[in-house]
Design an enzyme around this catalytic site. Structure first.
Site, PDB file in Angstrom:
ATOM      1  CE1 TYR A 115      -3.553  -2.830   0.771  1.00 13.10           C
ATOM      2  CE2 TYR A 115      -2.964  -2.576   3.113  1.00 13.10           C
ATOM      3  CZ  TYR A 115      -3.467  -3.017   1.993  1.00 13.10           C
ATOM      4  OH  TYR A 115      -4.659  -4.173   2.307  1.00 13.10           O
TER       5      TYR A 115
ATOM      6  CE1 TYR B 278      -7.214  -5.022   7.832  1.00 18.16           C
ATOM      7  CE2 TYR B 278      -6.754  -2.640   8.681  1.00 18.16           C
ATOM      8  CZ  TYR B 278      -7.562  -3.814   8.201  1.00 18.16           C
ATOM      9  OH  TYR B 278      -9.040  -3.502   8.374  1.00 18.16           O
TER      10      TYR B 278
ATOM     11  CB  CYS C  58      14.497 -13.959  -2.480  1.00 18.96           C
ATOM     12  SG  CYS C  58      15.766 -14.585  -1.510  1.00 18.96           S
TER      13      CYS C  58
HETATM   14  C1  LIG Z   1     -11.853  -4.009   6.681  1.00 20.54           C
HETATM   15  C2  LIG Z   1     -13.192  -3.654   7.083  1.00 20.54           C
HETATM   16  C3  LIG Z   1     -13.394  -3.031   8.315  1.00 20.54           C
HETATM   17  C4  LIG Z   1     -12.313  -2.592   9.250  1.00 20.54           C
HETATM   18  O1  LIG Z   1     -11.727  -1.523   8.850  1.00 20.54           O
HETATM   19  P1  LIG Z   1     -10.763  -0.580   9.605  1.00 20.54           P
HETATM   20  O2  LIG Z   1     -10.189   0.438   8.896  1.00 20.54           O
HETATM   21  O3  LIG Z   1      -9.700  -1.650  10.023  1.00 20.54           O
HETATM   22  O4  LIG Z   1     -11.559   0.121  10.740  1.00 20.54           O
HETATM   23  C5  LIG Z   1     -14.762  -2.918   8.562  1.00 20.54           C
HETATM   24  N1  LIG Z   1     -15.974  -3.353   7.987  1.00 20.54           N
HETATM   25  C6  LIG Z   1     -15.575  -4.016   6.674  1.00 20.54           C
HETATM   26  C7  LIG Z   1     -16.724  -4.402   5.883  1.00 20.54           C
HETATM   27  C8  LIG Z   1     -14.212  -4.206   6.589  1.00 20.54           C
HETATM   28  O5  LIG Z   1     -14.133  -4.780   5.088  1.00 20.54           O
END
Ligand SMILES: *Cc1c(COP(=O)(O)O)cnc(C)c1O
Length: 429
Positions: free
Chosen positions: A316, A384, A355
């Site tokens: 990202y 994450y 690598c």
């Molecule tokens: C990933 C996700 C979240 C959480 O997002 P954050 O940025 O970690 O708060 C909540 N709802 C859905 C549907 C997601 O895909």
């Protein structure tokens, strides 16, 4: 606010020196602060208290069982995106009644598993899914509780790979088709459309998208009710941003100011799915320098955390603050601005042993001269990080520890070489 602070040029997590953790558990190591985790959950609970929200911690953000269990203990439900995450949430002590199930590709088996556990809501993302869910519910003699996930088609807010509410992404129902889809299931005996869901993307550093999304939600909820659907829940998803580069995140109250009027106007019960906001700033990745190297006119710090441990920088283009666990007197104890010039530093790339040229945690970063054996702290790595880790290059996954005041405990053991072959050795012919 977090509980990672330098005291006399030594980094602490709460009241434990990070060096002690590295020596006890080895590196690379994920370190979490319980006080910080609970603080951020409480921030959301307090900011939205007037709406008595149902908070569903996003398991994909960091699915460690002990962290999920801590969330459950402090009153949180769970947002899951797969049968595996549902299993983990239940294993961590949740009940189905506090779990929302999201995702564009739920299989029949996953729907059945979720219905058998009486999940609170399915966030349904397509018409095909809606009818498949209806069929599975029918086979079990149940009514599936559904929140329709809408893509509100808002302007870009964050990195293209994590923006989920712009036109053309795979998520949700197009805002102009939601009502047609809903019309066709009015009175369906096995589908109860009781909510509207939108998750805008992540991380979001402004409340404005929630305000704009909320306006669209009000209109849709009114229209769905006219069709005869008893809409009781508004799920505004997650996405609240955190501090990555500097103190840049909004407080939970800023998001509440945008969302609460929508809740009031619709009379819905609010559901939220925060992940990053709770766990992101509560986690640190600690690594040890293996070598330093100069090549092609560049300085490299080669340390033992790699893209398989933390893929966000290369996936990202994410920025994580990185600083020595023991900064010496030639540099600031903790720089104010990690992107500015910092006295006593030079530009270096922080890379791992994997690598791939994409294996880096930071590029062109101002860091003091590092040497073999030094410890580095990669900040804001709680979200994450571990949940996206892999065994690429047959690297074992890192250990995770949870710190509470002066105490610390392992919440995931470091994998072993045996773990690397466990799923394959019985298949050898
Ligand atoms: C990933 C996700 C979240 C959480 O997002 P954050 O940025 O970690 O708060 C909540 N709802 C859905 C549907 C997601 O895909």
């Amino acid at each position: 606010m977090d509980h990672f602070a330098y005291r006399n040029r030594e980094l602490f997590c709460e009241d434990v020196p990070v060096q002690e953790l590295a020596e006890t558990y080895g590196t690379p190591l994920y370190v979490y602060s319980e006080a910080t985790l609970v603080h951020h959950l409480t921030q959301i609970q307090n900011a939205f208290a007037s709406a008595n929200p149902i908070i569903c911690y996003s398991v994909k953000t960091n699915g460690n069982l002990s962290i999920c269990s801590l969330m459950a203990k402090h009153g949180s439900g769970f947002d899951v995106t797969s049968g595996g995450e549902l299993y983990k949430a239940l294993h961590a002590g949740s009940t189905g009644s506090k779990i929302v199930f999201a995702g564009v590709g739920k299989t029949d088996a996953e729907m059945k598993y979720a219905l058998e556990n009486d999940v609170f809501l399915f966030n349904v993302e397509s018409e095909a899914e809606l009818h498949a869910l209806g069929a599975v519910a029918k086979s079990l003699g149940k009514v599936a509780p559904v929140a329709l996930r809408v893509n509100p088609d808002l302007p870009p807010k964050t990195h293209a790979k994590t923006d989920t509410s712009v036109k053309g992404v795979k998520f949700g129902l197009d805002i102009d088709t939601v009502l047609e889809v809903a019309e066709r299931v009015v009175g369906h005996p096995n589908i109860g459309i009781v909510g509207l869901h939108m998750h805008l993307g992540s991380p979001i550093l402004s409340a404005e998208p929630y305000r704009k999304g909320g306006e669209k939600a009000i209109q849709l909820i009114n229209a769905l009710r006219k069709q005869g659907h008893a809409i009781k829940y508004l799920n505004m998803g997650g996405g609240f941003g955190i501090h990555y580069r500097k103190l840049e995140a909004l407080p939970a109250t800023a998001f509440a100011e945008a969302i609460l009027p929508v809740v009031e106007e619709t009379g819905c019960r609010l559901v939220l799915e925060p992940g990053r906001f709770i766990v992101g700033n509560a986690g640190l990745l600690v690594s040890r320098v293996i070598f330093t190297k100069e090549t092609g006119g560049k300085h490299y710090v080669i340390q033992d955390a790699a893209m398989n441990d933390l893929i966000r920088p290369t996936l990202y283009d994410s920025f994580h603050r990185i600083w020595p666990v023991h900064p010496d007197a030639t540099v600031p104890e903790r720089p104010e601005d990690f992107e500015a010039e910092i006295a006593g530093t030079r530009m270096q790339d922080v890379v791992g042993p994997v690598c791939e040229s994409g294996d880096y945690l930071a590029k062109g970063r101002n860091l003091p001269e590092m040497k073999r054996g030094d410890l580095l702290a990669v900040f804001s790595a709680g979200a994450y990080g571990m949940s996206m880790s892999s065994n690429y290059n047959a690297r074992v996954r890192a250990a995770e520890v949870l710190v509470t005041g002066r105490t610390h405990r392992l919440i995931r053991r470091r994998e072993t070489f045996r773990d690397l072959v466990a799923c394959e050795e019985d298949c050898l012919t």
